[in-house]
Design a protein around this motif. Structure first.
Motif, PDB file in Angstrom:
ATOM      1  N   UNK A 180       0.887  -1.259  -0.080  1.00  0.00           N
ATOM      2  CA  UNK A 180      -0.119   0.039  -0.008  1.00  0.00           C
ATOM      3  C   UNK A 180       0.965   1.291   0.051  1.00  0.00           C
ATOM      4  N   UNK A 181       0.442   2.393  -0.496  1.00  0.00           N
ATOM      5  CA  UNK A 181       0.908   3.687  -0.594  1.00  0.00           C
ATOM      6  C   UNK A 181       0.765   4.465   0.950  1.00  0.00           C
ATOM      7  N   UNK A 182       1.534   5.113   1.189  1.00  0.00           N
ATOM      8  CA  UNK A 182       1.481   5.900   2.403  1.00  0.00           C
ATOM      9  C   UNK A 182      -0.217   6.373   2.562  1.00  0.00           C
ATOM     10  N   UNK A 183      -0.669   6.446   3.806  1.00  0.00           N
ATOM     11  CA  UNK A 183      -1.937   7.016   3.881  1.00  0.00           C
ATOM     12  C   UNK A 183      -2.013   7.194   5.317  1.00  0.00           C
ATOM     13  N   UNK A 223      12.129  -1.265  -0.341  1.00  0.00           N
ATOM     14  CA  UNK A 223      11.116  -0.596  -0.191  1.00  0.00           C
ATOM     15  C   UNK A 223      10.201  -1.359   0.720  1.00  0.00           C
ATOM     16  N   UNK A 224       9.946  -0.968   2.111  1.00  0.00           N
ATOM     17  CA  UNK A 224       9.219  -1.787   3.036  1.00  0.00           C
ATOM     18  C   UNK A 224       8.146  -1.056   3.584  1.00  0.00           C
ATOM     19  N   UNK A 225       7.167  -1.526   3.950  1.00  0.00           N
ATOM     20  CA  UNK A 225       5.779  -0.899   4.632  1.00  0.00           C
ATOM     21  C   UNK A 225       5.942  -1.018   6.143  1.00  0.00           C
ATOM     22  N   UNK A 226       5.891   0.125   6.711  1.00  0.00           N
ATOM     23  CA  UNK A 226       5.585   0.298   7.970  1.00  0.00           C
ATOM     24  C   UNK A 226       4.307   0.636   8.330  1.00  0.00           C
ATOM     25  N   UNK A 230       9.715   8.616  -6.223  1.00  0.00           N
ATOM     26  CA  UNK A 230       8.628   9.699  -6.371  1.00  0.00           C
ATOM     27  C   UNK A 230       7.291   9.166  -6.006  1.00  0.00           C
ATOM     28  N   UNK A 231       6.903   7.796  -6.053  1.00  0.00           N
ATOM     29  CA  UNK A 231       5.785   7.228  -5.897  1.00  0.00           C
ATOM     30  C   UNK A 231       5.519   6.943  -4.569  1.00  0.00           C
ATOM     31  N   UNK A 232       6.674   7.451  -3.824  1.00  0.00           N
ATOM     32  CA  UNK A 232       6.522   7.064  -2.218  1.00  0.00           C
ATOM     33  C   UNK A 232       6.290   8.628  -1.612  1.00  0.00           C
ATOM     34  N   UNK A 233       7.071   9.655  -2.181  1.00  0.00           N
ATOM     35  CA  UNK A 233       7.282  10.891  -1.427  1.00  0.00           C
ATOM     36  C   UNK A 233       5.928  11.733  -1.796  1.00  0.00           C
ATOM     37  N   UNK A 234       5.216  11.661  -2.789  1.00  0.00           N
ATOM     38  CA  UNK A 234       3.915  12.231  -3.199  1.00  0.00           C
ATOM     39  C   UNK A 234       2.966  11.764  -2.208  1.00  0.00           C
TER      40      UNK A 234
END
Length: 372
Positions: A104-107, A132-135, A230-234
């Protein structure tokens, strides 16, 4: 001479749910790690760190209102773990599904009695490969739960601050602790970008000194990694903005002041990523231009050589036809044949004429600037 940069783009393969899967399905990857659970109990005066083997009765262990708690969970390979969150802590199954589906993307989302957030932790692992890991975060009034895929992370600085009691980390409760962890994750992006910036500077030096195919390939890898960042920072910026705008009582106004700083960092990161992506694209274009110019120079040299030898070949071809003026057997005179074939010193005269033509062409090309 600088050595080639060795780094990779580590692309993680995610298992996507089958079409029609029931929402809220908790997926346990067989390759995931067994959970390691650490309980941090802290107040302004003291801190206690305990390793747990299970989350059963976690509510009784975190009921002291004078303390705040951080339950750190590393590894997601446990059905019992998520049953505890579903049955005892009443966490929605959609939230648990998002935790186990680590793509999932940051939310940031608000629920009744708790907040849920996701961040992406980017680190440079072995061979400078991007990891690239999810927290994931579940924040309640006095307990913060964090979920990580692996045992390694970049959060040691926050743990040290928590143990030493520096700053506001023990005063701000779970909201400030969640901010501190997110801010540490965002700060790690700067370290990654700084490393890539140094790599790009070295690539640019190699591009100007001795361009080869590896420069283009490695620059393309940097560009690909920048697109991943870029897909993470936005969405990370959008998440910080959602936290700033939330009316949740679990995020204090004092904490929001610090969130603004993290939001500014995200905006700065976006600018850096876009700038570096443009530089990477321009370096690739420069490499192609250099190779094209090099090819043009080679073609120019070959053209000059060909232009010089074309008239010489023409002359040699004419006198190589051997149409004699007189038949050497019968002595008969052949009309309109080569009178020069048996002329004295004809060989030397022909060479001198050919040398003169070549010299005139060289002077002409030199004045035109073709030899510069």
């Amino acid at each position: 001479m600088s050595k080639p940069i060795r780094f990779k783009h580590k692309k993680k393969r995610y298992v996507l749910p089958e079409p029609g899967t029931t929402p809220g399905f908790i997926y346990i990857d067989g390759n995931s790690l067994k959970p390691k659970i650490t309980l941090y109990s802290f107040s302004t005066e003291a801190i206690d760190v305990v390793q747990l083997t299970s989350l059963r009765d976690i509510a009784n262990k975190t009921k002291d209102k004078d303390f705040s708690y951080w339950v750190e969970i590393k590894g997601l390979n446990s059905v019992e773990l998520f049953n505890v969150f579903s049955e005892e802590l009443k966490i929605h199954k959609l939230v648990l599904e998002d935790i186990t589906r680590t793509y999932h993307r940051p939310k940031f989302e608000e629920y009744d009695g708790y907040n849920f957030a996701i961040s992406r932790m980017l680190r440079l692992g072995e061979d400078s490969a991007l990891e690239n890991q999810q927290v994931s975060f579940i924040q309640t009034k006095n307990v913060l739960y964090t979920f990580q895929e692996t045992y390694e992370d970049c959060l040691d600085a926050v743990r040290n601050r928590l143990k030493e009691g520096k700053g506001n980390i023990r005063l701000g409760g779970t909201g400030y602790l969640m901010y501190a962890l997110m801010d540490m994750i965002v700060d790690a992006y700067f370290s990654v970008l700084n490393q890539w910036s140094e790599d790009m500077d070295e690539l640019e030096d190699r591009l100007l000194s001795r361009p080869d195919k590896s420069v283009m390939y490695e620059t393309q890898l940097v560009k690909r990694n920048l697109i991943s960042m870029r897909r993470v920072v936005w969405p990370e910026r959008d998440k910080m903005n959602d936290i700033l705008r939330t009316d949740s009582d679990l995020i204090s106004e004092q904490t929001k002041m610090f969130i603004k700083d993290a939001y500014d960092h995200c905006v700065q990161l976006m600018d850096m990523v876009e700038s570096m992506k443009e530089i990477a694209s321009s370096n690739i274009d420069m490499y192609l231009s250099i190779i094209s110019n090099r090819m043009n120079e080679i073609m120019k040299v070959l053209t000059i050589i060909s232009s010089i030898f074309i008239p010489l070949t023409f002359i040699a071809g004419i006198y190589g036809m051997n149409f004699s003026k007189q038949d050497p057997v019968t002595g008969k005179i052949m009309p309109n044949n080569m009178p020069e074939l048996y002329q004295a010193h004809g060989y030397e005269y022909t060479l001198l004429v050919m040398a003169f033509i070549a010299l005139v062409q060289i002077i002409f090309f030199w004045r035109k600037g073709w030899f510069k």
